[in-house]
Design a protein around this motif. Structure first.
Motif, PDB file in Angstrom:
ATOM      1  N   GLN A   8      27.829  35.570  32.229  1.00 37.82           N
ATOM      2  CA  GLN A   8      26.916  35.892  31.136  1.00 37.82           C
ATOM      3  C   GLN A   8      27.697  36.627  30.048  1.00 37.82           C
ATOM      4  N   SER A   9      27.418  36.298  28.802  1.00 35.90           N
ATOM      5  CA  SER A   9      28.050  36.958  27.664  1.00 35.90           C
ATOM      6  C   SER A   9      27.043  36.995  26.519  1.00 35.90           C
ATOM      7  N   THR A  10      27.023  38.092  25.798  1.00 36.74           N
ATOM      8  CA  THR A  10      26.130  38.205  24.641  1.00 36.74           C
ATOM      9  C   THR A  10      26.924  37.840  23.391  1.00 36.74           C
ATOM     10  N   ILE A  11      26.499  36.774  22.736  1.00 34.04           N
ATOM     11  CA  ILE A  11      27.146  36.324  21.498  1.00 34.04           C
ATOM     12  C   ILE A  11      26.466  37.011  20.316  1.00 34.04           C
ATOM     13  N   THR A  12      27.292  37.516  19.386  1.00 36.20           N
ATOM     14  CA  THR A  12      26.788  38.118  18.150  1.00 36.20           C
ATOM     15  C   THR A  12      27.162  37.207  16.994  1.00 36.20           C
ATOM     16  N   CYS A  13      26.162  36.755  16.261  1.00 36.46           N
ATOM     17  CA  CYS A  13      26.410  35.877  15.112  1.00 36.46           C
ATOM     18  C   CYS A  13      27.129  36.655  14.018  1.00 36.46           C
ATOM     19  N   PRO A  14      28.280  36.142  13.549  1.00 29.88           N
ATOM     20  CA  PRO A  14      29.015  36.835  12.494  1.00 29.88           C
ATOM     21  C   PRO A  14      28.322  36.748  11.133  1.00 29.88           C
ATOM     22  N   ASN A  15      27.344  35.857  11.002  1.00 28.43           N
ATOM     23  CA  ASN A  15      26.648  35.669   9.737  1.00 28.43           C
ATOM     24  C   ASN A  15      25.457  36.612   9.598  1.00 28.43           C
ATOM     25  N   CYS A  16      24.604  36.688  10.640  1.00 32.58           N
ATOM     26  CA  CYS A  16      23.369  37.477  10.523  1.00 32.58           C
ATOM     27  C   CYS A  16      23.266  38.622  11.529  1.00 32.58           C
ATOM     28  N   GLU A  22      23.959  34.459  26.710  1.00 32.71           N
ATOM     29  CA  GLU A  22      24.107  33.055  27.084  1.00 32.71           C
ATOM     30  C   GLU A  22      24.913  32.948  28.367  1.00 32.71           C
ATOM     31  N   LYS A  23      24.700  31.871  29.101  1.00 32.85           N
ATOM     32  CA  LYS A  23      25.513  31.576  30.275  1.00 32.85           C
ATOM     33  C   LYS A  23      26.696  30.732  29.825  1.00 32.85           C
ATOM     34  N   MET A  24      27.894  31.145  30.237  1.00 36.61           N
ATOM     35  CA  MET A  24      29.104  30.426  29.837  1.00 36.61           C
ATOM     36  C   MET A  24      29.349  29.246  30.770  1.00 36.61           C
ATOM     37  N   PRO A  25      29.773  28.115  30.217  1.00 35.48           N
ATOM     38  CA  PRO A  25      30.120  26.983  31.077  1.00 35.48           C
ATOM     39  C   PRO A  25      31.416  27.285  31.835  1.00 35.48           C
ATOM     40  N   THR A  26      31.522  26.742  33.030  1.00 34.69           N
ATOM     41  CA  THR A  26      32.735  26.950  33.825  1.00 34.69           C
ATOM     42  C   THR A  26      33.631  25.720  33.807  1.00 34.69           C
ATOM     43  N   ALA A  28      34.069  23.632  30.910  1.00 35.20           N
ATOM     44  CA  ALA A  28      34.443  23.219  29.557  1.00 35.20           C
ATOM     45  C   ALA A  28      34.399  24.423  28.623  1.00 35.20           C
ATOM     46  N   CYS A  29      35.133  24.328  27.520  1.00 35.49           N
ATOM     47  CA  CYS A  29      35.063  25.372  26.498  1.00 35.49           C
ATOM     48  C   CYS A  29      33.855  25.107  25.605  1.00 35.49           C
ATOM     49  N   GLN A  30      33.276  26.160  25.102  1.00 33.21           N
ATOM     50  CA  GLN A  30      32.198  25.994  24.136  1.00 33.21           C
ATOM     51  C   GLN A  30      32.786  26.310  22.768  1.00 33.21           C
ATOM     52  N   TYR A  31      33.128  25.261  22.044  1.00 35.55           N
ATOM     53  CA  TYR A  31      33.795  25.409  20.759  1.00 35.55           C
ATOM     54  C   TYR A  31      32.800  25.640  19.617  1.00 35.55           C
ATOM     55  N   PHE A  32      31.587  25.125  19.749  1.00 36.43           N
ATOM     56  CA  PHE A  32      30.551  25.298  18.728  1.00 36.43           C
ATOM     57  C   PHE A  32      29.366  26.023  19.329  1.00 36.43           C
ATOM     58  N   TYR A  33      28.702  26.840  18.510  1.00 36.37           N
ATOM     59  CA  TYR A  33      27.487  27.526  18.921  1.00 36.37           C
ATOM     60  C   TYR A  33      26.579  27.623  17.709  1.00 36.37           C
ATOM     61  N   GLY A  56      31.684  36.893  21.821  1.00 33.96           N
ATOM     62  CA  GLY A  56      30.945  37.317  23.004  1.00 33.96           C
ATOM     63  C   GLY A  56      31.386  38.674  23.514  1.00 33.96           C
ATOM     64  N   THR A  57      30.558  39.262  24.367  1.00 34.40           N
ATOM     65  CA  THR A  57      30.887  40.549  24.980  1.00 34.40           C
ATOM     66  C   THR A  57      31.848  40.370  26.143  1.00 34.40           C
ATOM     67  N   THR A  58      31.953  39.145  26.651  1.00 34.93           N
ATOM     68  CA  THR A  58      32.845  38.824  27.765  1.00 34.93           C
ATOM     69  C   THR A  58      33.590  37.540  27.429  1.00 34.93           C
ATOM     70  N   PRO A  59      34.920  37.497  27.627  1.00 33.16           N
ATOM     71  CA  PRO A  59      35.648  36.255  27.383  1.00 33.16           C
ATOM     72  C   PRO A  59      35.267  35.179  28.397  1.00 33.16           C
ATOM     73  N   CYS A  60      35.608  33.949  28.099  1.00 31.44           N
ATOM     74  CA  CYS A  60      35.249  32.816  28.955  1.00 31.44           C
ATOM     75  C   CYS A  60      35.900  32.921  30.340  1.00 31.44           C
ATOM     76  N   PRO A  61      35.345  32.227  31.341  1.00 31.33           N
ATOM     77  CA  PRO A  61      35.858  32.319  32.719  1.00 31.33           C
ATOM     78  C   PRO A  61      37.358  32.050  32.873  1.00 31.33           C
ATOM     79  N   PRO A  62      37.937  31.007  32.258  1.00 29.03           N
ATOM     80  CA  PRO A  62      39.382  30.821  32.444  1.00 29.03           C
ATOM     81  C   PRO A  62      40.208  32.004  31.929  1.00 29.03           C
TER      82      PRO A  62
END
Length: 76
Positions: A8-16, A22-26, A28-33, A56-62
């Motif tokens: 789990q990681s909390t994404i903060t939008c840089p725009n607003c 969100e739950k991170m995929p294990t 594949a990379c999530q390149y777009f959000y 995100g508050t936590t980097p991806c699993p890899p």
């Protein structure tokens, strides 16, 4: 002893500034959000492999396991 991976990681939008956990995929990379508030499409910052590593508050699993993410090679 195996390292515990956080999925789990909390994404903060840089725009607003909207934050969403969100739950991170294990597998594949999530390149777009897409921000759930302003609908902007977020991409990783230069040098990062995915949106979780950039916003995100936590980097991806890899990255948490100190392994290459999406074909990247980690230099030690």
């Amino acid at each position: 002893m195996e390292k515990t991976i956080t999925l789990q990681s909390t994404i903060t939008c840089p725009n607003c500034g909207t934050q969403k956990e969100e739950k991170m995929p294990t597998n594949a990379c999530q390149y777009f959000y897409s921000c759930t508030n302003c609908d902007i499409i977020i991409k990783p910052k230069q040098g990062d492999c995915c949106v979780f590593c950039s916003y995100g508050t936590t980097p991806c699993p890899p990255i948490q396991m100190n392994k290459p993410c999406c074909g990247e090679v980690i230099q030690n």
